[in-house]
Design an enzyme around this catalytic site. Structure first.
Site, PDB file in Angstrom:
ATOM      1  N   CYS A  50     -34.589  74.722  69.341  1.00 50.90           N
ATOM      2  CA  CYS A  50     -34.330  73.619  68.771  1.00 50.90           C
ATOM      3  C   CYS A  50     -33.113  72.855  68.964  1.00 50.90           C
ATOM      4  O   CYS A  50     -32.958  72.287  70.209  1.00 50.90           O
ATOM      5  CB  CYS A  50     -34.953  73.682  66.973  1.00 50.90           C
ATOM      6  SG  CYS A  50     -35.413  72.094  66.627  1.00 50.90           S
ATOM      7  N   HIS A  88     -39.664  76.222  66.971  1.00 50.78           N
ATOM      8  CA  HIS A  88     -39.256  77.627  66.413  1.00 50.78           C
ATOM      9  C   HIS A  88     -39.971  78.809  66.621  1.00 50.78           C
ATOM     10  O   HIS A  88     -40.687  79.076  65.963  1.00 50.78           O
ATOM     11  CB  HIS A  88     -38.703  77.151  64.969  1.00 50.78           C
ATOM     12  CG  HIS A  88     -37.800  76.325  64.697  1.00 50.78           C
ATOM     13  ND1 HIS A  88     -36.251  76.822  64.425  1.00 50.78           N
ATOM     14  CD2 HIS A  88     -37.630  74.876  64.551  1.00 50.78           C
ATOM     15  CE1 HIS A  88     -35.786  75.621  64.282  1.00 50.78           C
ATOM     16  NE2 HIS A  88     -36.551  74.599  64.189  1.00 50.78           N
ATOM     17  N   GLU A 134     -39.265  81.885  66.541  1.00 57.88           N
ATOM     18  CA  GLU A 134     -38.744  82.965  65.651  1.00 57.88           C
ATOM     19  C   GLU A 134     -39.772  83.275  64.294  1.00 57.88           C
ATOM     20  O   GLU A 134     -39.770  84.301  63.726  1.00 57.88           O
ATOM     21  CB  GLU A 134     -37.310  82.764  65.160  1.00 57.88           C
ATOM     22  CG  GLU A 134     -37.125  81.682  64.065  1.00 57.88           C
ATOM     23  CD  GLU A 134     -36.732  80.230  64.830  1.00 57.88           C
ATOM     24  OE1 GLU A 134     -37.218  79.965  65.814  1.00 57.88           O
ATOM     25  OE2 GLU A 134     -36.014  79.644  64.014  1.00 57.88           O
TER      26      GLU A 134
HETATM   27  N1  GLN Z   1     -30.562  68.480  63.956  1.00 58.39           N
HETATM   28  C1  GLN Z   1     -31.782  68.580  65.078  1.00 58.39           C
HETATM   29  C2  GLN Z   1     -33.001  67.648  64.933  1.00 58.39           C
HETATM   30  O1  GLN Z   1     -33.286  67.291  63.836  1.00 58.39           O
HETATM   31  C3  GLN Z   1     -32.285  70.046  65.359  1.00 58.39           C
HETATM   32  C4  GLN Z   1     -33.172  70.546  64.263  1.00 58.39           C
HETATM   33  C5  GLN Z   1     -33.237  72.150  64.352  1.00 58.39           C
HETATM   34  O2  GLN Z   1     -32.478  72.916  65.024  1.00 58.39           O
HETATM   35  N2  GLN Z   1     -34.148  72.631  63.643  1.00 58.39           N
HETATM   36  O3  GLN Z   1     -33.730  67.276  65.749  1.00 58.39           O
END
Ligand code: GLN
Length: 531
Positions: free
Chosen positions: A382, A508, A510
């Site tokens: 992310c 994500h 994970e």
């Molecule tokens: N802050 C970034 C976004 O909002 C990444 C978010 C995250 O890593 N879950 O896009």
């Protein structure tokens, strides 16, 4: 008849109630029962999405985009329970529902009260989950500690469930602490008090799990049984493990916890199949090689903030027959001048996890650059993918002002930016791009190799996106785009051309890993790190 198990905790927090509840789930599934898990959080937040990771650890995301307590992650790793918004109940959400109903006039002029209206709402939610054909047993973990003011309505609901559905259908499992004082003297008094408190509410526990440094002896168990009215055979030891948490269900199994539960619920004693889990645990304990992964992030002081990533790395290590050592590196140290070789040199792989806000970003960019230039495996999750994009734009395309508009809205080259649909959003709760969606992976990429299929499904939780205006120039410069949304409009994954192993993903991965089924990208990353 559907069966229910309420898991409560006494004496103090952090005894491992989530793992205990999940372990019961593992064992019942190992005997062929279909289990559904519910977490109750007595706080007033509607969900965990607006809470800082420092407050409550990681936010776990479900397929349907609920932002929940990290215990749902434990359920996902230990069981096959369906997990959706409805499996995570908070005080805030219950009150919101009841107040909305009141505003709609649904209570027909009645005075709306905690009992029965709040407790009825809690009960209805639990029964909606439990009372479906696909579920045999529903395990409800009540967060907090017995005696907390906040958990009273939930415990009252548990009491009503036992009373209304019958004791043969609803069990109470209570996890308590048996502390050790002056050397190795074990004390039962806190457990006695905690059960007394539970009984005052009207709940007689059926099974006690006593968290302790070492196994409780017969005399100790008899003493506890006597004071608490619990069968001595149902007073079990929940001892500290130092190998892996996946050993915990096996330890409960040795003490016949699953057998006791099934007997009390009047269910058939089907054979237990815990071999696959046991193999994984034994393999991990005996693995000769250790792989070191540096995780460079901003919330490194608290160990629960990247819980699912930590666990997914362990699963991948199990899948690669190695052990894993995770070095949590504070990204700010790198931006304050620490040499990347000194902090990251001993790592076999570098991972930049998800995160929000500006702090530590420059340090993560240094870590990504170091991984790219030193040819170390890099996994960006992310925010970690966004970092990969910013780093490449700055150091290869030489766009000095490249950034995400999250960290610098005025930057000259916004290689990561907001979609138009996110521009006007001012409410924080539940407004990100959330939940499960498809990614199309391209042939001859690391991500395709890892999954072995073109279409993959993973969960999202972010607001910002790769800005397509920079796609062509970045690709020409060697940042390979390896995955897209099905309509081709959004970039979902990236990798460095000519680098041994690198992948950044906007989702994500994970959240879906299990000890017996490591998540493919983690498996591939750890494999590359072993190499
Ligand atoms: N802050 C970034 C976004 O909002 C990444 C978010 C995250 O890593 N879950 O896009």
């Amino acid at each position: 008849m559907k069966k229910y198990i309420f898991v409560t905790g006494g004496v103090c927090s952090s005894l491992g109630k989530g793992i205990a509840a999940a372990s019961i789930g593992t064992l019942l599934e190992s005997r062929g029962f279909r289990v559904s898990m519910i977490k109750i959080d007595p706080y007033l937040n509607v969900d965990a999405g607006t809470m800082s990771p420092y407050q409550h650890g990681e936010v776990y995301v479900t397929d349907d985009g609920a932002e929940t307590d990290l215990d749902l992650g434990n359920y996902a790793r230990f069981t096959s329970s369906p997990l959706s918004k409805a499996h995570s109940i908070t005080t805030g959400q219950i009150y919101q529902t009841v107040i909305n109903k009141e505003r709609e006039g649904k209570y027909l002029g009645k005075t709306v009260q905690v009992i029965p209206h709040i407790t009825d709402e809690i009960k209805a939610q639990i029964l909606r989950i439990g009372n479906v054909p696909e579920t045999d047993i529903t395990i409800v973990e009540v967060g907090g500690t017995v005696g907390d003011i906040e958990s009273v309505p939930f415990l009252e609901t548990a009491r009503q469930c036992i009373h209304e559905l019958g004791h043969e259908n609803v069990l109470s499992v209570h996890l308590t602490l048996v502390p050790t004082v002056s050397g190795d003297e074990m004390k039962t008094k806190p457990t006695q008090h905690s059960v007394k408190e539970l009984r005052e509410i009207g709940i007689q526990p059926d099974i006690l799990l006593c968290r302790a440094k070492k196994e409780l002896d017969e005399g100790m168990r008899k003493k506890i049984a006597n004071f608490t009215n619990v069968d001595v055979n149902s007073v079990l030891s929940a001892i500290d493990v130092n190998s892996t948490i996946y050993e915990i269900p096996l330890i409960y199994h040795q003490q016949k916890l699953d057998e006791i539960v099934l007997k009390k619920l009047g269910l058939e004693l089907r054979p237990a199949h815990v071999e696959a889990l046991r193999d994984r645990v034994e393999g991990y304990k005996n693995a000769k090689k250790t792989v070191t992964i540096a995780m460079v992030g901003k919330y490194v002081d608290l160990h629960d903030t990247y819980k699912s990533i930590d666990e997914a790395l362990v699963h991948a290590a199990m899948g690669n027959d190695v052990r894993v050592k995770i070095l949590k590196i504070d990204a700010e140290k790198l931006e304050k001048g620490a040499k990347p070789e000194d902090l990251l040199g001993s790592a076999d792989g570098i991972l930049v996890p998800g995160g929000f806000g500006e702090r530590g970003i420059e340090g993560m960019i240094i870590a990504a650059r170091y991984a790219r230039e030193s040819q170390k495996p890099y996994f960006g999750i992310c925010l970690g993918m966004q970092i990969m994009v910013i780093e490449y734009a700055r150091h290869v395309l030489l766009l000095e002002g490249a950034n995400s508009t999250e960290f610098n809205p005025q930057c000259t080259d916004p290689v990561v930016s907001l979609l138009e649909e996110q521009e006007g959003v001012t409410k924080m709760g539940g407004t990100m791009r959330l939940g499960r969606s498809a990614t199309h992976t391209l042939a001859d990429t690391k991500i395709r190799q890892a999954y072995g299929s073109e279409v993959i499904w993973e969960r999202h939780r972010h607001r910002y996106e790769f800005d397509n205006r920079y796609k062509e120039s970045l690709e020409t410069a060697g940042l390979k785009i390896s995955g897209f949304t099905p309509d081709g409009s959004l970039v979902e994954s990236t990798e460095w051309d000519g680098h041994p192993w690198s992948t950044g993903v906007q989702f994500h991965p994970e959240f879906t890993s299990k000890p017996t089924a490591p998540q493919p990208l983690f498996q591939a990353f750890v494999k590359a790190a072993v190499k």
